[in-house]
Design a protein around this motif. Structure first.
Motif, PDB file in Angstrom:
ATOM      1  N   LYS A 241     -34.404  30.752  -4.531  1.00  0.00           N
ATOM      2  CA  LYS A 241     -34.587  29.320  -4.755  1.00  0.00           C
ATOM      3  C   LYS A 241     -34.397  28.975  -6.233  1.00  0.00           C
ATOM      4  N   LYS A 242     -33.865  27.770  -6.467  1.00  0.00           N
ATOM      5  CA  LYS A 242     -33.620  27.341  -7.838  1.00  0.00           C
ATOM      6  C   LYS A 242     -34.923  26.964  -8.545  1.00  0.00           C
ATOM      7  N   GLU A 287     -37.603  24.453  -6.744  1.00  0.00           N
ATOM      8  CA  GLU A 287     -36.735  23.752  -5.797  1.00  0.00           C
ATOM      9  C   GLU A 287     -37.561  22.995  -4.766  1.00  0.00           C
TER      10      GLU A 287
END
Length: 313
Positions: A241-242, A287
Motif C-alpha cells: 500500500k502507498k 493509502e
C-alpha cells in the motif's frame, strides 16, 4: 509610459503572479490564453485554471483553445503589442510569436539554459541545487531555448519544498517582469544567446518519479521527497500500500542502517532509515486515509509498524 497592449498566456498559480504585476503596472491586457478547464477530484468536477479565475475577476477576455494552433488566426485579429507567457503548457506557433510589435517573451522558473522544461522548480530541489532563479527570454520554436534578456537569482534553503520555492520564484519573477517590459517598449532591452553546451532539462514529473527509494544517501532521499511537496507528493510502498510523505526533515549519522526500515519516533518525527541517516516524517498519509501528524500516526497504527521495511514500486 507608452501604452502597451499585452496578450498574456499562462495556466498555473505562478502565472497569476505575472498577470497580477502586468495589471498593477497599468498595461492594457487585451486577453488571456490558458488551458481548457479540467476535471479534478473524486467527483470529476470541472476546475478552471488559476489564470482564468484571475482574468474573469479583472474582466479580461479568456481564450481556452484545446490546441493553440487552432486559435492563431483568431488571436491575430487582436491588436497585440506584446505576448507574455508563463507556464502556458503548449508550444506556440512561430506565426503568432512573431506577430506582436515587440515580439513575445516567456518568464521561466530557472536560470537558463539550466532546467528547461515543465518542472524546473521540482527538479532544482530534487537535484540538490543551492540556487535557482527566473529568466525572461525571447520566445522561439524550441523549448525554452530563446535568447535571454534578464535573470535574477533565488537561493534554495535546506528546508525549502517545491511549494515554498514556488512562492519565492513567483515573487521574484513578477518583479523581474515589471523591470523588463519597459525596456522592450523603449528599445533598450538586450538579449544574449543561451549556451547550448550548458543546457539541461526538467521534464514534467512522471508517475515513476513519485516513488521514493530509501536505498540512497539520506540527503538525496530528502531532496527527492521535499521536491515533490506539495504536489504530486512522494510515496513508498508498505505491505503493498502507498504511504505518502507530506512534510519531512532529515537527520544524518554514520551508523549502519537498513534502508527503508521504520525506526519509530526520533526528534518528534516518524523515522525511516536511509543510507547515512534518517528521514523524519512530520506529516504522513496511509493509502485510503487522511494525512496526519507524526505523533498521532505513531500513537495509532504507526507503533505496530516499527522495523517493517518500505520496498518495491
Amino acid at each position: 509610459m507608452k501604452t502597451c497592449r499585452i496578450l498574456f498566456m499562462g495556466t498555473p498559480d505562478i502565472a497569476v503572479s505575472m498577470l497580477n504585476r502586468i495589471i498593477a503596472d497599468g498595461y492594457d491586457v487585451i486577453g488571456v490564453v490558458t488551458q481548457p478547464d479540467k476535471q479534478a477530484g473524486r467527483k470529476k468536477e470541472l476546475k478552471m485554471p488559476e489564470v482564468k479565475q484571475r482574468a474573469i475577476e479583472a474582466n479580461i477576455p479568456v481564450y481556452q483553445p484545446i490546441k493553440i494552433k487552432d486559435a492563431v488566426d483568431e488571436l491575430m485579429q487582436l491588436d497585440i503589442d506584446l505576448i507574455v507567457t508563463c507556464a502556458y503548457g503548449q508550444f506556440i506557433p512561430s506565426k503568432l510569436l512573431e506577430y506582436p510589435t515587440y515580439g513575445s517573451i516567456n518568464v521561466h522558473a530557472s536560470l537558463l539554459p539550466k532546467l528547461r522544461g515543465g518542472a524546473p522548480i521540482h527538479k532544482a530541489i530534487i537535484n540538490g541545487d543551492k540556487q535557482t532563479g527566473m529568466s525572461i527570454m525571447r520566445m522561439v520554436k524550441a523549448m525554452d531555448a530563446g535568447p535571454v534578456m534578464a535573470q535574477c537569482v533565488v537561493d534554495i534553503d535546506e528546508m525549502d519544498t517545491t511549494g515554498i520555492l514556488y512562492d519565492k520564484l513567483a515573487k521574484a519573477g513578477a518583479k523581474l517582469l515589471s523591470e523588463s517590459i519597459p525596456k522592450l517598449i523603449d528599445g533598450t532591452a538586450e538579449f544574449g544567446e543561451q549556451d547550448e553546451s550548458q543546457a539541461s532539462f526538467a521534464y514534467t514529473i512522471s508517475k515513476e518519479e513519485e516513488w521514493i527509494d530509501f536505498d540512497q544517501d539520506v540527503q538525496r532521499v530528502y531532496n527527492h521527497i521535499r521536491g515533490l511537496i506539495p504536489n504530486p507528493t512522494g510515496y513508498a510502498l508498505l505491505d503493498g500500500k502507498k504511504v505518502k510523505f507530506h512534510k519531512v526533515r532529515m537527520r544524518k549519522d554514520d551508523k549502519v542502517h537498513t534502508p527503508g526500515e521504520i525506526e519509530g519516533m526520533i526528534e518528534n518525527g516518524y523515522a525511516i532509515s536511509a543510507q547515512n541517516g534518517y528521514i523524519l516524517v512530520d506529516e504522513i498519509q496511509m493509502e485510503g486515509k487522511a494525512k496526519t501528524d507524526a505523533k498521532s500516526f505513531y500513537n495509532g497504527s504507526g507503533k505496530q509498524l516499527i522495523h517493517k521495511i518500505f520496498n518495491g514500486k
